[in-house]
Design an enzyme around this catalytic site. Structure first.
Site, PDB file in Angstrom:
ATOM      1  N   GLU A 287      28.576 -20.852  28.888  1.00 40.73           N
ATOM      2  CA  GLU A 287      27.909 -20.820  30.189  1.00 40.73           C
ATOM      3  C   GLU A 287      28.478 -21.981  30.997  1.00 40.73           C
ATOM      4  O   GLU A 287      28.133 -23.136  30.745  1.00 40.73           O
ATOM      5  CB  GLU A 287      26.389 -20.954  30.018  1.00 40.73           C
ATOM      6  CG  GLU A 287      25.742 -19.799  29.262  1.00 40.73           C
ATOM      7  CD  GLU A 287      25.830 -18.475  29.977  1.00 40.73           C
ATOM      8  OE1 GLU A 287      26.046 -18.470  31.217  1.00 40.73           O
ATOM      9  OE2 GLU A 287      25.704 -17.432  29.315  1.00 40.73           O
TER      10      GLU A 287
ATOM     11  N   CYS B 192      24.667 -25.028  38.263  1.00 35.58           N
ATOM     12  CA  CYS B 192      25.884 -24.213  38.324  1.00 35.58           C
ATOM     13  C   CYS B 192      25.726 -23.005  39.241  1.00 35.58           C
ATOM     14  O   CYS B 192      26.716 -22.388  39.618  1.00 35.58           O
ATOM     15  CB  CYS B 192      26.311 -23.785  36.929  1.00 35.58           C
ATOM     16  SG  CYS B 192      25.003 -23.044  35.962  1.00 35.58           S
TER      17      CYS B 192
END
Length: 475
Positions: free
Chosen positions: A249, A283
């Site tokens: 991720e 993010c």
């Protein structure tokens, strides 16, 4: 509310081995507490203990795994304010965001508790050809084995929970390396797990230096590596991981499209949240904003005014919206990117100032395509605005990125919504909201430089298990 020192957890047990890792208050810069730091020998012992515990973890009945997850939920609720306070101190997270993360931690464990008793399989009809007459099949999921987890600094509780909770739900022992800048949340989680009757060796939580952490990646006793962090580190770890599956991720520079039929009041409110909550250190933070030319002038005026009015300061203050970045060096990096963009022709509409780790909320326009603040992951309180006239071209611009995590589309046109879903090269398309929105049971992850695989409890549980088939022949 912080302890004077925190242990690491080796094979379920606290070990006050040293006080080698100082944890700083990210707002004041003062040392707030100390944490024990593990070396390679300790990591090796943790892996051996995880291997030793895998049979007991595999045999643990689903109701018992559920009981452990539910116990954790109860203890998180009882220690809610302590957990939120620790996030304020170690991550510089404004208190409202910190409470939000603790709430999500509880949600994540609750979802895992629910899913822990639902993991099943399927009966298959194998008689699809005459040669298979009398054969039937069925499959189930079995735990993959010891897992290596590496979690990041920006969500020290919930992103660790997205690894730990599904591992407990399926019966996988694990060794977790929390981020060295923000280890406290994971260690408090370890303190709570140590109160349960998990088999010895089922978990270890080991803050350690990056240099000493090679075993988390290279050791073949681990059957899965799950990493959340920067793309540069993540892809390097994948190259070193050997035969084990790897879940990554990674980063993003998420885009948000505001089409001509959008509710401007709603879009501005949500985009300010998406771009600047926890100082943009997510993010899926909104970085690139594309606004239809019919709305652009009004959007620009109102958006810049509201961003300029965001309250900066002490994360412990209830009024603070923008706190410090994780370190002065990170604030310095992004400050440099902003000034590089301005030197290359961008217009600074507000912000752009830095005081230590505090970087003021910044809006830019006319940013060159190749400027770092546009092409790379900013990971801080900055957004870029631009206009478009054609929706299809706006989608092309969203895809003009090395990343592909999530995108947000403000439109009321169902056909445009489906077109965005069809054409955007991202892991998730959010219609009517920002890409920064996530709920903890959905499949979450990206494509391109944004990673491999998906989190979200049920999807992580699939990664942490393997299919095992049984074929039955009736003579």
């Amino acid at each position: 509310m912080l302890a004077e020192a925190y242990p690491y957890y080796l094979a379920n047990k606290p070990v006050f081995a040293n006080k080698s890792l100082p944890v700083t208050n990210k707002y004041t810069g003062d040392v707030a507490t100390h944490v024990a730091l593990a070396n390679a020998e300790v990591i090796d012992q943790a892996i051996a203990a995880a291997v030793e515990s895998q049979e007991a973890m595999r045999k643990m009945p689903a109701y018992q795994r559920q009981d452990i997850l539910n116990y954790c939920i109860k203890r998180f609720q009882e220690r809610f304010e302590e957990l939120a306070y620790s996030l304020c101190i170690e991550a510089g997270k404004p208190i409202k965001d910190a409470r939000g993360e603790v709430t999500r931690l509880i949600d994540t464990f609750r979802i895992a508790a629910e899913e822990s008793v639902r993991m099943g399989g399927e009966v298959m009809n194998l008689e699809i050809t005459p040669r298979a007459k009398g054969y039937s099949g069925m499959y189930k999921r079995v735990p993959i084995g010891p897992c290596s987890f590496i979690s990041p600094f920006n969500f020290p509780l919930n992103l660790a929970a997205h690894k730990v909770a599904p591992a407990l739900a399926v019966g996988c022992p694990f060794v977790l390396k929390p981020a060295s800048r923000t280890p406290l949340g994971a260690l408090i989680m370890g303190e709570i797990l140590a109160e349960t009757d998990l088999p010895e060796g089922a978990f270890s939580i080991l803050p350690c230096s990056r240099d000493g952490a090679d075993l988390f990646t290279t050791d073949d006793r681990f059957k899965l590596l799950s990493f959340t962090g920067s793309p540069g580190v993540g892809w390097d770890l994948k190259a070193k991981a050997g035969k084990k599956p790897v879940i990554l991720e990674l980063g993003g520079n998420a885009a948000c499209v505001v089409d001509e039929d959008a509710d401007l009041d709603d879009a501005i409110q949500r985009i300010i949240f998406g771009a600047y909550y926890q100082s943009g250190q997510s993010c899926i933070s909104v970085q690139r904003i594309l606004v239809h030319e019919k709305l652009y002038a009004e959007f620009k005026t109102r958006y810049v005014e509201k961003v300029a009015g965001l309250v900066h300061g002490d994360p412990l203050s209830e009024d603070t919206f923008i706190g410090p970045m994780i370190s002065e060096s990170e604030a310095e990096r992004l400050h440099g990117w902003i000034h590089n963009a301005v030197a290359a022709g961008a217009t600074l509409l507000c912000g752009g100032d830095r005081d230590g780790a505090m970087l003021s909320a910044t809006v830019l326009e006319n940013v060159p395509e190749n400027a770092e603040v546009n092409a790379e992951e900013a990971f801080g309180p900055v957004s870029i605005i631009s206009s478009f006239s054609d929706f299809d071209q706006a989608l092309v611009e969203v895809n003009n990125s090395q990343f592909g995590l999530q995108a947000g589309i403000f439109t009321r046109d169902i056909y445009k919504a489906h077109k965005a879903w069809d054409e955007l090269e991202v892991g998730g398309v959010v219609i009517g909201d920002v890409p920064s929105w996530r709920v903890d049971n959905m499949p979450y992850g990206g494509v391109k430089e944004s990673g491999l695989g998906r989190e979200g409890i049920r999807f992580a549980m699939e990664d942490m298990t393997e299919l095992r088939l049984m074929v039955l022949r009736t003579p």
